[in-house]
Design a protein around this motif. Structure first.
Motif, mmCIF file in Angstrom:
data_model
loop_
_atom_site.group_PDB
_atom_site.id
_atom_site.type_symbol
_atom_site.label_atom_id
_atom_site.label_comp_id
_atom_site.label_asym_id
_atom_site.label_seq_id
_atom_site.Cartn_x
_atom_site.Cartn_y
_atom_site.Cartn_z
ATOM 1 N N LEU A 1 -4.371 71.810 -30.017
ATOM 2 C CA LEU A 1 -3.982 71.935 -28.618
ATOM 3 C C LEU A 1 -2.846 72.942 -28.550
ATOM 4 O O LEU A 1 -1.861 72.824 -29.285
ATOM 5 C CB LEU A 1 -3.522 70.580 -28.073
ATOM 6 C CG LEU A 1 -2.871 70.546 -26.687
ATOM 7 C CD1 LEU A 1 -3.838 71.028 -25.621
ATOM 8 C CD2 LEU A 1 -2.373 69.143 -26.366
ATOM 9 N N VAL A 2 -2.995 73.959 -27.715
ATOM 10 C CA VAL A 2 -1.965 74.988 -27.614
ATOM 11 C C VAL A 2 -1.372 75.018 -26.223
ATOM 12 O O VAL A 2 -2.076 74.853 -25.219
ATOM 13 C CB VAL A 2 -2.508 76.391 -27.976
ATOM 14 C CG1 VAL A 2 -2.916 76.449 -29.438
ATOM 15 C CG2 VAL A 2 -3.681 76.795 -27.089
ATOM 16 N N ASN A 3 -0.057 75.224 -26.164
ATOM 17 C CA ASN A 3 0.625 75.429 -24.898
ATOM 18 C C ASN A 3 0.790 76.930 -24.668
ATOM 19 O O ASN A 3 0.187 77.749 -25.372
ATOM 20 C CB ASN A 3 1.964 74.690 -24.867
ATOM 21 C CG ASN A 3 2.935 75.196 -25.935
ATOM 22 O OD1 ASN A 3 2.708 76.238 -26.567
ATOM 23 N ND2 ASN A 3 4.013 74.466 -26.145
ATOM 24 N N LYS A 4 1.582 77.307 -23.711
ATOM 25 C CA LYS A 4 1.761 78.718 -23.375
ATOM 26 C C LYS A 4 2.203 79.537 -24.578
ATOM 27 O O LYS A 4 1.668 80.619 -24.845
ATOM 28 C CB LYS A 4 2.796 78.839 -22.244
ATOM 29 C CG LYS A 4 3.186 80.269 -21.912
ATOM 30 C CD LYS A 4 4.255 80.303 -20.834
ATOM 31 C CE LYS A 4 4.698 81.740 -20.560
ATOM 32 N NZ LYS A 4 5.758 81.804 -19.523
ATOM 33 N N HIS A 5 3.168 79.038 -25.322
ATOM 34 C CA HIS A 5 3.698 79.801 -26.451
ATOM 35 C C HIS A 5 2.702 79.862 -27.602
ATOM 36 O O HIS A 5 2.575 80.895 -28.274
ATOM 37 C CB HIS A 5 5.022 79.176 -26.912
ATOM 38 C CG HIS A 5 6.052 79.116 -25.826
ATOM 39 N ND1 HIS A 5 6.612 80.247 -25.272
ATOM 40 C CD2 HIS A 5 6.604 78.054 -25.182
ATOM 41 C CE1 HIS A 5 7.478 79.898 -24.331
ATOM 42 N NE2 HIS A 5 7.496 78.571 -24.266
ATOM 43 N N GLY A 6 1.981 78.774 -27.824
ATOM 44 C CA GLY A 6 0.952 78.800 -28.862
ATOM 45 C C GLY A 6 -0.175 79.752 -28.515
ATOM 46 O O GLY A 6 -0.705 80.460 -29.380
ATOM 47 N N ARG A 7 -0.547 79.756 -27.222
ATOM 48 C CA ARG A 7 -1.593 80.682 -26.776
ATOM 49 C C ARG A 7 -1.167 82.124 -27.005
ATOM 50 O O ARG A 7 -1.933 82.957 -27.503
ATOM 51 C CB ARG A 7 -1.883 80.433 -25.299
ATOM 52 C CG ARG A 7 -3.065 81.228 -24.773
ATOM 53 C CD ARG A 7 -3.327 80.946 -23.309
ATOM 54 N NE ARG A 7 -2.300 81.510 -22.458
ATOM 55 C CZ ARG A 7 -1.373 80.812 -21.803
ATOM 56 N NH1 ARG A 7 -1.347 79.495 -21.911
ATOM 57 N NH2 ARG A 7 -0.480 81.400 -21.040
ATOM 58 N N GLU A 8 0.076 82.442 -26.677
ATOM 59 C CA GLU A 8 0.575 83.808 -26.859
ATOM 60 C C GLU A 8 0.637 84.187 -28.329
ATOM 61 O O GLU A 8 0.365 85.339 -28.695
ATOM 62 C CB GLU A 8 1.950 83.937 -26.211
ATOM 63 C CG GLU A 8 1.913 83.895 -24.685
ATOM 64 C CD GLU A 8 3.292 83.917 -24.069
ATOM 65 O OE1 GLU A 8 4.280 83.788 -24.823
ATOM 66 O OE2 GLU A 8 3.386 84.053 -22.832
ATOM 67 N N ALA A 9 0.964 83.236 -29.195
ATOM 68 C CA ALA A 9 1.010 83.525 -30.635
ATOM 69 C C ALA A 9 -0.356 83.941 -31.148
ATOM 70 O O ALA A 9 -0.475 84.859 -31.971
ATOM 71 C CB ALA A 9 1.521 82.300 -31.396
ATOM 72 N N ILE A 10 -1.399 83.270 -30.668
ATOM 73 C CA ILE A 10 -2.759 83.608 -31.094
ATOM 74 C C ILE A 10 -3.209 84.926 -30.475
ATOM 75 O O ILE A 10 -3.790 85.785 -31.142
ATOM 76 C CB ILE A 10 -3.729 82.472 -30.737
ATOM 77 C CG1 ILE A 10 -3.383 81.215 -31.529
ATOM 78 C CG2 ILE A 10 -5.184 82.886 -30.991
ATOM 79 C CD1 ILE A 10 -4.159 79.975 -31.129
ATOM 80 N N LEU A 11 -2.920 85.127 -29.184
ATOM 81 C CA LEU A 11 -3.346 86.341 -28.502
ATOM 82 C C LEU A 11 -2.680 87.590 -29.060
ATOM 83 O O LEU A 11 -3.277 88.666 -29.094
ATOM 84 C CB LEU A 11 -3.041 86.237 -27.006
ATOM 85 C CG LEU A 11 -4.007 85.403 -26.167
ATOM 86 C CD1 LEU A 11 -3.433 85.185 -24.771
ATOM 87 C CD2 LEU A 11 -5.363 86.072 -26.085
ATOM 88 N N ASN A 12 -1.437 87.487 -29.511
ATOM 89 C CA ASN A 12 -0.663 88.665 -29.876
ATOM 90 C C ASN A 12 -0.682 88.988 -31.363
ATOM 91 O O ASN A 12 -0.052 89.960 -31.784
ATOM 92 C CB ASN A 12 0.785 88.494 -29.422
ATOM 93 C CG ASN A 12 0.909 88.427 -27.910
ATOM 94 O OD1 ASN A 12 0.092 89.008 -27.198
ATOM 95 N ND2 ASN A 12 1.912 87.713 -27.420
ATOM 96 N N CYS A 13 -1.374 88.203 -32.182
ATOM 97 C CA CYS A 13 -1.376 88.494 -33.623
ATOM 98 C C CYS A 13 -2.147 89.778 -33.890
ATOM 99 O O CYS A 13 -3.058 90.150 -33.144
ATOM 100 C CB CYS A 13 -1.950 87.336 -34.422
ATOM 101 S SG CYS A 13 -3.709 87.089 -34.221
ATOM 102 N N SER A 14 -1.815 90.481 -34.959
ATOM 103 C CA SER A 14 -2.405 91.788 -35.224
ATOM 104 C C SER A 14 -2.476 92.054 -36.720
ATOM 105 O O SER A 14 -1.888 91.342 -37.541
ATOM 106 C CB SER A 14 -1.579 92.893 -34.557
ATOM 107 O OG SER A 14 -0.315 93.012 -35.197
#
Length: 393
Positions: A199-212
């Motif tokens: 389960l991801v919150n806003k910050h967890g979602r951003e961590a996944i979206l922004n990885c590179s």
């Protein structure tokens, strides 16, 4: 997104997606169903395997709906996407969306997660499409919505003998992560098995979206949860152990699928049976056994189940495969179970009576008919299988 190649992989950047859609909900469920399932070696995606008469996808959605009637569900497709889309299209549900990961062939599943997370702006539970849960598990998942925390769900104590993803926790918080072979000296206290969902919150979602790639995340080898668990201290991840009533199973191969079905009490046409419990109904040819052993070993897979009396273990068809299994010291082999009352059988020799009474008498006495005496006809076509020999040993 374009496909990546080995030569350009080091320069690839996973998409940094800006969320702009107006039609959003604060909570969503994401089902990752894009994987190729190369080890499963099937003509259907793993999310469409039969689980008690329905596909795994349909079963999962019905379990979600048993807990929430209108929570949005996003299904991410890739491999064999048309089959998954058709199945989803048969479900009457206004809150299901199907989206496609065009880069599934170059993706472990991080791009699939990004593809779905870019469509929402609230909390999300991400579930692997080849995981089998019961309804209690979804009750555990959904009961944590509204906490606005990052959660990793676990089930059971970790074993030193497997290489699945495991989580170390203390006082309900994540303190470590490990995947792959364990060091023989690794202390297993405090470690539990990941349960195929986070389960991801806003910050967890951003961590996944922004990885590179620049951060060390090659999409071909990066699991959807990796950016989150790698930074568990920063993201303050809570660990939720599924309740005692909850059931969690996952599979990568047909052998593991059959094991999972057996463990949760769901009947399958093909079952795994103990070689030591099997008995011949008639003799066999040593020459044929040797030829078949050589062929099976060359193929590297067991591709046809034997047919047996499910109660007594009498082999109706597959005398030579049974002997091959013994010669290779296999513990288990695939079989289709029947009762003698539901199959036709007769004698191929005029001087030998083949009857149920005689078959049972032979079974009790340990006698068997001569080679090529008994012929069976089964009420269904016998399905093929594809199980690696290593898993049967």
């Amino acid at each position: 997104m374009k496909p990546i190649s080995d030569s350009e992989c080091q320069y690839w950047q996973l998409p940094n997606v800006k969320i702009t859609s107006a039609n959003r909900r604060s909570v969503s469920v994401i089902l990752l169903s894009a994987g190729r399932g190369t080890r499963f070696n099937s003509a259907i995606p793993k999310s469409l395997v039969d689980v008690g008469g329905v596909t795994l996808l349909e079963r999962t959605i019905s379990q979600i709906r048993a807990n929430s009637k209108d929570i949005p569900i996003i299904i991410v497709t890739g491999h064999m996407s048309d089959q998954i889309r058709r199945t989803a299209g048969t479900i009457s549900d206004d809150f299901i969306r199907v989206i496609h990961n065009e880069n599934f062939a170059n993706d472990q599943n991080i791009i699939s997660a990004q593809t779905a997370l870019s469509e929402i702006d609230g909390d999300a539970i991400i579930i692997e499409g080849d995981c089998i849960f019961n309804e209690s598990s979804f009750g555990d998942f959904l009961s944590n919505f509204g906490s606005h925390e990052n959660h990793v769900f676990t089930k059971g104590k970790a074993s030193p003998f497997f290489n699945n993803a495991i989580i170390h926790s203390s006082n309900g918080k994540m303190t470590g992560y490990h995947k792959g072979e364990r060091n023989p000296e690794m202390e297993m206290g405090g470690w539990s098995n990941m349960a195929g969902a986070i389960l991801v919150n806003k910050h967890g979602r951003e961590a996944i979206l922004n990885c590179s790639i620049g951060d060390g995340y090659d999409p071909r080898f990066t699991y959807y949860f990796q950016p989150l668990v790698d930074n568990h201290i920063k993201h303050d991840i809570s660990i939720t152990e599924l309740s005692e009533d909850s059931v969690f199973r996952t599979f990568n191969t047909e052998f593991q699928y059959l094991q999972s079905m057996d463990a949760i009490g769901i009947d399958t046409t093909i079952e795994l049976v103990n070689v030591g419990d099997l008995h011949h109904v008639e003799g066999f040819s040593d020459k044929r056994v040797e030829w078949l052993r050589h062929k099976i070993c060359n193929d590297g897979v067991w591709n046809l189940p034997i047919c047996i009396d499910g109660e007594l273990g009498i082999v109706m068809d597959g005398q030579h495969r049974m002997e091959v299994a013994r010669a290779l010291n296999f513990s288990l082999i695939p079989a289709v179970k029947f009762e003698h009352s539901e199959v036709d059988f007769w004698s191929l020799r005029e001087n030998h009576d083949v009857s149920l009474e005689k078959i049972l008498q032979n079974h009790r006495s340990g006698e068997i008919y001569p080679y090529k005496t008994v012929k069976y006809k089964f009420p269904i076509p016998i399905p093929s299988c594809s199980i690696s020999l290593e898993e049967l040993s």
